[in-house]
Structures are given as C-alpha cells and as structure tokens.
Scaffold this active site. Structure first.
Site, short mmCIF file in Angstrom:
data_model
loop_
_atom_site.label_atom_id
_atom_site.label_comp_id
_atom_site.label_asym_id
_atom_site.label_seq_id
_atom_site.Cartn_x
_atom_site.Cartn_y
_atom_site.Cartn_z
N LYS A 9 0.33 4.93 5.08
CA LYS A 9 1.41 5.00 3.91
C LYS A 9 0.50 5.23 2.68
O LYS A 9 -0.79 4.97 2.87
CB LYS A 9 2.20 3.84 4.02
CG LYS A 9 3.21 3.70 5.07
CD LYS A 9 4.46 3.26 4.55
CE LYS A 9 5.69 3.61 5.74
NZ LYS A 9 6.21 2.44 6.37
N ARG A 56 4.18 0.13 14.07
CA ARG A 56 4.62 1.52 14.20
C ARG A 56 3.63 2.41 13.59
O ARG A 56 3.41 2.17 12.43
CB ARG A 56 6.13 1.42 13.55
CG ARG A 56 6.74 2.86 13.28
CD ARG A 56 7.91 2.62 12.63
NE ARG A 56 8.75 3.99 12.53
CZ ARG A 56 8.53 5.08 11.77
NH1 ARG A 56 7.35 5.08 10.94
NH2 ARG A 56 8.99 5.96 11.76
N1 PMM Z 1 8.63 3.57 7.84
C1 PMM Z 1 9.09 4.88 7.95
C2 PMM Z 1 10.15 5.26 9.01
N2 PMM Z 1 10.65 4.27 9.52
N3 PMM Z 1 10.96 2.08 10.36
C3 PMM Z 1 10.32 0.68 10.30
N4 PMM Z 1 10.80 -0.21 11.00
N5 PMM Z 1 9.31 0.42 9.52
C4 PMM Z 1 8.75 1.22 8.64
O1 PMM Z 1 7.88 0.90 7.91
C5 PMM Z 1 8.94 2.73 8.65
C6 PMM Z 1 10.21 3.09 9.47
C7 PMM Z 1 8.44 5.96 7.24
O2 PMM Z 1 7.44 6.53 7.73
P1 PMM Z 1 7.55 8.08 8.45
O3 PMM Z 1 8.22 8.94 7.37
O4 PMM Z 1 6.11 8.52 8.70
O5 PMM Z 1 8.42 7.79 9.57
#
Ligand code: PMM
Length: 264
Positions: free
Chosen positions: A204, A243
């Site tokens: 992030k 995650r």
């Molecule tokens: N961040 C993203 C997408 N899904 N789900 C949860 N539970 N927590 C998060 O912090 C989260 C998520 C955004 O990241 P990406 O675009 O790299 O998937």
C-alpha cells in the site's frame, strides 16, 4: 491470505494476472510458497478506479474460483456484490471478503447468513472514486473501531452469525499515510472488538517511501520487504490473517517469528 487480482488495473500488480489461466497458475504458485487462502477479486479498489459491472466481475472471477477450488485450494472471493459472492460460493469459494463490510450491497448480509460462510467485514467509507476525501477522523483508531462495531451490530441483526465474522480496519481505504501508520502502531486496540482480525497492508502507498534511496516513492512491486516487516508486526499484534501479494517474504518472516516462539 494471498491476493489473486483478476483485474486489468489493480494498483499493486497492474493486470499481470488478468487472464484466467495466468491467475490460476499464479494461485498455485502462491499456495506452493505458503499461502493458506487465495483471495480472488475482479474489481480494483485502487483510489480513483472505475467499477466493472456485475457481469464483467463474474466473467473475470468465476473460472478462476472454480479451477482453484476444485484443485483443493481454500478460496475467498473479494467482492462487494452479493450476487458475485453467492455465485463464487456456489463455485467453491469458502469465504467472502467484502471491503465495504456489507455497506455497498444491502443483500450481502443475507447471502452470507444463508451460506453460513466466514465473512470479512472491512472498514469502508465509500467507493474508491472519492474515498480519500473521506479520510477525516478525530482519533483514527477509535473512530474506525466504532464504525466497525456498528457494522458488526448491523450484520448480526441481519442474521450473520458472530462465529462467521472477521473484521479488517481497511489500511489505505479513506486513510492518510499518517493514519495508516497510526493504525499499525495501535493495532492491538482493535482486540476490543472481540473478533478475529485480518489486515491488508501489502504494497500500500503508505509504505512507498520505506527503503527509498532517493526519497521518491517506490513502485508497488518494490514494497515487499516493507510489507514483510508489517506482517511481523501484525502477527505480533495477534491478527488472524494478513493479506499479501508476495507470499514468500511474509512466509519467511513468519518462520523467523515462529522460531523465536519455539513453534517451528
Ligand atoms: N485491500 C485491497 C483489496 N481488498 N480486502 C481486505 N479485507 N483488506 C484490504 O486491506 C484489502 C482488501 C486493495 O489491494 P489490492 O488492490 O492490491 O487487492
């Protein structure tokens, strides 16, 4: 939990796994590296992103969910749409990860309650298009915790079982860089919710200047060392899961931690 983004425009891996076969191969690789859960998503939630329609979201994720689940992987579906969640559960997913915590789709709670599936409710203040304008808090940890508490109450009222719930403070979602660091430093204060915690700090933007040699932000795929360090902090704070995009560095970091605990 490892990320399998089947999107053309994700901030973190920019469409690398947009093709279903590539996404499935990537999923198997992530399992081999130590992932316990594969989080398959078809909608990018990067700040400013436009939403795919439901048909397109289903087209992206269903073959990937089906294939990975039938090969024995534990699959979660990263969606805000109840119909996508229902279809993914039908196709073999065993967990629903909803970054809106049920706010984006009023039918989500019913779908999850009926399926008795584990459900991740993340802290969310609105769609990605303009979410950063909502990063206004008195005390970020207290405010996020209170808003999560309200979500949990609403979900329980809608029939979701308490044992099914996992909460996530939503790093990067309507949070400034400083607010993300503060949440990470004070993560144990979310224990008061009395529910398992998932956290997604991986790649992030608040990590973008960690390790930068020229003061400029590092691109997302150069934030994995910083991500692994946050994984250790999150594990020490007692989270249920992290995650991540790149599993290996976090798996190694967890092994180091396990050795200090005599559990490896
Ligand atoms: N961040 C993203 C997408 N899904 N789900 C949860 N539970 N927590 C998060 O912090 C989260 C998520 C955004 O990241 P990406 O675009 O790299 O998937």
């Amino acid at each position: 939990m490892a990320v399998v983004n089947v999107t053309p425009d994700s901030f973190s891996d920019g469409g690398r796994w947009f093709d279903a076969d590539a996404a499935v191969t990537h999923g198997h690789q992530l399992i081999a590296e130590g992932a316990d859960i594969l989080d398959v998503g078809g909608e990018s939630t990067r700040p400013g992103a436009a939403r795919p329609d439901e048909t397109e979201e289903l087209r992206r994720i269903l073959p990937v969910v089906t294939e990975l689940a039938s090969a024995g992987a534990r699959v979660s579906v990263d969606t805000m749409r109840s119909r996508v969640a229902a279809a993914a559960l039908e196709a073999g997913a065993s967990l629903v990860n909803d970054v809106s915590g049920g706010l984006a789709d009023p039918d989500m709670a019913r779908v999850v309650a009926d399926a008795r599936a584990p459900y991740v409710a993340m802290h969310w203040r609105g769609h990605s298009k303009d979410m950063q304008s909502r990063a206004v808090y008195g005390d970020v940890v207290a405010d996020v915790r209170r808003e999560l508490e309200e979500r949990v109450e609403a979900l329980l009222e809608a029939g979701v079982r308490r044992e099914s719930l996992i909460v996530d403070p939503g790093f990067g979602f309507a949070k400034t860089t400083e607010q993300n660091w503060e949440m990470l430093a004070r993560l144990t204060e979310f224990e008061r919710l009395g529910l398992p915690l998932l956290a997604g700090t991986s790649r992030k933007s608040f990590l973008s200047r960690v390790g930068s040699l020229d003061g400029e932000p590092l691109p997302p795929d150069q934030r994995d060392e910083a991500t692994a360090a946050t994984s250790v902090l999150l594990a020490q704070a007692g989270v249920w899961g992290v995650r991540v995009h790149e599993v290996r560095a976090t798996a190694v970091a967890f092994e180091v931690l396990a050795r200090t605990r005599g559990t490896s």
